[in-house]
Design an enzyme around this catalytic site. Structure first.
Site, PDB file in Angstrom:
ATOM      1  N   GLU A 226       0.711  -1.201  -0.080  1.00  8.88           N
ATOM      2  CA  GLU A 226       0.077  -0.061  -0.064  1.00  8.88           C
ATOM      3  C   GLU A 226       0.702   1.273  -0.006  1.00  8.88           C
ATOM      4  O   GLU A 226       1.125   1.915   1.066  1.00  8.88           O
ATOM      5  CB  GLU A 226      -0.971  -0.036   1.135  1.00  8.88           C
ATOM      6  CG  GLU A 226      -2.193  -1.081   1.249  1.00  8.88           C
ATOM      7  CD  GLU A 226      -2.809  -0.812   2.613  1.00  8.88           C
ATOM      8  OE1 GLU A 226      -2.697  -0.325   3.497  1.00  8.88           O
ATOM      9  OE2 GLU A 226      -4.026  -1.642   2.462  1.00  8.88           O
ATOM     10  N   GLU A 314      -6.087  -7.386  -0.451  1.00  9.63           N
ATOM     11  CA  GLU A 314      -6.429  -7.162   1.099  1.00  9.63           C
ATOM     12  C   GLU A 314      -7.582  -6.512   1.193  1.00  9.63           C
ATOM     13  O   GLU A 314      -7.851  -5.278   0.442  1.00  9.63           O
ATOM     14  CB  GLU A 314      -5.252  -6.298   1.390  1.00  9.63           C
ATOM     15  CG  GLU A 314      -5.518  -6.154   3.135  1.00  9.63           C
ATOM     16  CD  GLU A 314      -4.349  -5.290   3.584  1.00  9.63           C
ATOM     17  OE1 GLU A 314      -3.301  -5.582   3.415  1.00  9.63           O
ATOM     18  OE2 GLU A 314      -4.861  -4.269   4.486  1.00  9.63           O
TER      19      GLU A 314
HETATM   20  C1  IDC Z   1      -2.681  -3.399  10.698  1.00  5.77           C
HETATM   21  C2  IDC Z   1      -2.841  -4.648  11.858  1.00  5.77           C
HETATM   22  C3  IDC Z   1      -2.553  -4.016  13.180  1.00  5.77           C
HETATM   23  C4  IDC Z   1      -1.179  -3.427  13.062  1.00  5.77           C
HETATM   24  C5  IDC Z   1      -1.195  -2.368  12.044  1.00  5.77           C
HETATM   25  C6  IDC Z   1       0.179  -1.535  11.941  1.00  5.77           C
HETATM   26  O1  IDC Z   1      -4.154  -5.164  11.715  1.00  5.77           O
HETATM   27  O2  IDC Z   1      -2.575  -5.101  13.863  1.00  5.77           O
HETATM   28  O3  IDC Z   1      -1.001  -3.090  14.439  1.00  5.77           O
HETATM   29  O4  IDC Z   1      -1.376  -2.972  10.799  1.00  5.77           O
HETATM   30  O5  IDC Z   1       0.982  -2.528  11.520  1.00  5.77           O
HETATM   31  C7  IDC Z   1      -4.050  -1.689   5.814  1.00  5.77           C
HETATM   32  C8  IDC Z   1      -2.642  -2.570   6.123  1.00  5.77           C
HETATM   33  C9  IDC Z   1      -2.550  -3.608   7.307  1.00  5.77           C
HETATM   34  C10 IDC Z   1      -3.188  -3.106   8.529  1.00  5.77           C
HETATM   35  C11 IDC Z   1      -4.666  -3.101   8.013  1.00  5.77           C
HETATM   36  C12 IDC Z   1      -5.662  -2.643   9.311  1.00  5.77           C
HETATM   37  O6  IDC Z   1      -1.956  -3.083   4.836  1.00  5.77           O
HETATM   38  O7  IDC Z   1      -1.176  -3.846   7.508  1.00  5.77           O
HETATM   39  O8  IDC Z   1      -2.800  -4.092   9.563  1.00  5.77           O
HETATM   40  N1  IDC Z   1      -4.978  -2.235   6.991  1.00  5.77           N
HETATM   41  O9  IDC Z   1      -5.365  -1.502   9.843  1.00  5.77           O
HETATM   42  N2  IDC Z   1      -4.320  -1.178   4.986  1.00  5.77           N
HETATM   43  C13 IDC Z   1      -5.754  -0.787   5.545  1.00  5.77           C
HETATM   44  C14 IDC Z   1      -5.911  -1.426   6.682  1.00  5.77           C
END
Ligand code: IDC
Length: 389
Positions: A226, A314
């Site tokens: 992303e 995702e």
């Molecule tokens: C989130 C995880 C969370 C972690 C955070 C930071 O669920 O536990 O603390 O990342 O690393 C994304 C990202 C994905 C995110 C997810 C939800 O690709 O890494 O995971 N998210 O926030 N993009 C949109 C949402």
């Protein structure tokens, strides 16, 4: 598109295998910001400290059957399996035709499955019984392996733990090969938001991993999860992709490659305006159903109408922070649209963190065969979706 990967035969074989106490070898065979504006609300401290204490990096699963060597186990009994019905043997090397992912016969084919959470944060979930459950009980055909590159200097990420990250990633790929599933190798750049920042690291990594799996039709490469923090398509993502894709192509000329798009993989229209000049490339769109709605769906529809091949590598049923409540009404609108367009998707995430987006409850364990009560609200819903659509 409903799929049945030979469930009856496979579950019968599972029982045989369990009765024998042995395993079998299948081988041979977001945008955090609201809407589309891209305002990032993630704080750099977030829950990383929580993550890093979740589990040790690269700890081995207690399940000895996760050894991909499998057949050297003295207790191993060869059980014939109808690989014509498991995903990769049946569908082979995938490629991109127009806006469609197609299988070895040129027939539109859809990948649907779970994404791991950060591999090194939840290493226990990389095990054979978990993936087998995803394949045969959840009716999925792909696992996305999320390798966080640099998570605000969290010790678990690739830049701080290359060997541990790489070992877990390879373990995940080997399991997918053994179970005849597709595997997405995800270079999970959430941080740094600009993938160009680690281009030389990405080149070294993708060169070596694509050499290793050059002959495996199972493997799909996702070269930047992303892009965010102002990394634009023309200024950052495309120049990055133009350096990384040829490295993979040199080793593995026909692999499908997914390229992230700006604003946490929402700005697919920028890619449509100036696409990459390579075959077998797809562009990532990510959504979190309680944050991204009609605006982003309309963009998706118009980009597909314009000829862009899209892969939803995702998505979450909740909001873009990974928390809040689930919005299954919007999730259903999204997934129905994706199914109607033959667009592949992976749900975030296969983990038991106490977070709305995670599919497994803390009490559920990592070793598959999860009952409903071991699944989170979203885990239950998404398993049901995969099984019934
Ligand atoms: C989130 C995880 C969370 C972690 C955070 C930071 O669920 O536990 O603390 O990342 O690393 C994304 C990202 C994905 C995110 C997810 C939800 O690709 O890494 O995971 N998210 O926030 N993009 C949109 C949402």
């Amino acid at each position: 598109m409903k799929k049945n990967f030979g469930k009856i035969m496979l579950s019968a074989l599972m029982s045989i295998s369990l009765l024998c106490g042995c395993t079998r070898d299948f081988s041979g065979g977001g945008g955090y910001g609201g809407g589309n504006s891209g305002s990032q609300t993630q704080s750099s401290s977030d829950s990383n400290s929580e993550d890093s204490s979740d589990s040790g990096a690269n700890s081995e699963s207690s399940d000895s059957r996760t050894d991909s060597a499998g057949s050297s186990d003295p207790g191993f009994i060869e059980v014939p399996i109808d690989t014509a019905k498991t995903p990769v043997s049946a569908h082979g090397q995938l490629s991109v035709k127009g806006t469609n992912l197609v299988d070895k016969n040129g027939t539109p084919y859809q990948l649907r499955g779970m994404s791991t959470h950060g591999l090194t944060w939840f290493p226990d979930f990389v095990n054979e019984q978990a993936f087998l459950t995803l394949r045969d009980d959840w009716n999925t055909n792909v696992v996305r392996l999320a390798m966080y590159v640099d998570e605000w200097n969290n010790g678990q990420c690739y830049m701080n733990n290359k060997q541990g990250s790489r070992e877990l990633l390879e373990k995940g790929v080997e399991l997918c090969i053994k179970l005849d599933m597709y595997a997405i190798i995800d270079w999970h750049v959430l941080n740094p938001g600009d993938p160009l920042k680690y281009t030389s690291e990405a080149i070294a990594f993708f060169d070596s991993i694509s050499k290793k799996y050059a002959d495996s039709p199972n493997v799909i490469y996702e070269i930047c999860n992303e892009p965010n923090s102002g990394a634009s398509w023309n200024g950052s993502v495309k120049p990055y992709a133009e350096q990384v894709i040829p490295v993979i192509r040199k080793n593995d000329p026909d692999a499908v490659i997914i390229v992230g798009t700006p604003t946490w993989s929402q700005d697919i229209h920028e890619a449509l305006a100036n696409p990459l000049n390579y075959d077998n490339v797809m562009y990532a769109l990510h959504f979190y159903a309680d944050t991204h709605r009609d605006d982003l769906r309309n963009r998706l529809q118009s980009c597909v109408n314009g000829g862009l091949p899209v892969f939803v590598s995702e998505f979450g049923c909740c909001d873009a922070s990974g928390g809040g409540g689930n919005n299954f009404t919007e999730t259903e609108k999204w997934l129905s649209l994706l199914d109607s367009l033959n667009i592949s998707y992976c749900n975030w995430a296969l983990a038991d963190k106490n977070e709305t987006c995670c599919a497994i409850r803390g009490s559920g364990g990592a070793n598959g065969s999860w009952s409903d009560s071991q699944l989170s609200e979203s885990g239950k819903w998404i398993r049901n979706w995969f099984k019934n659509h």
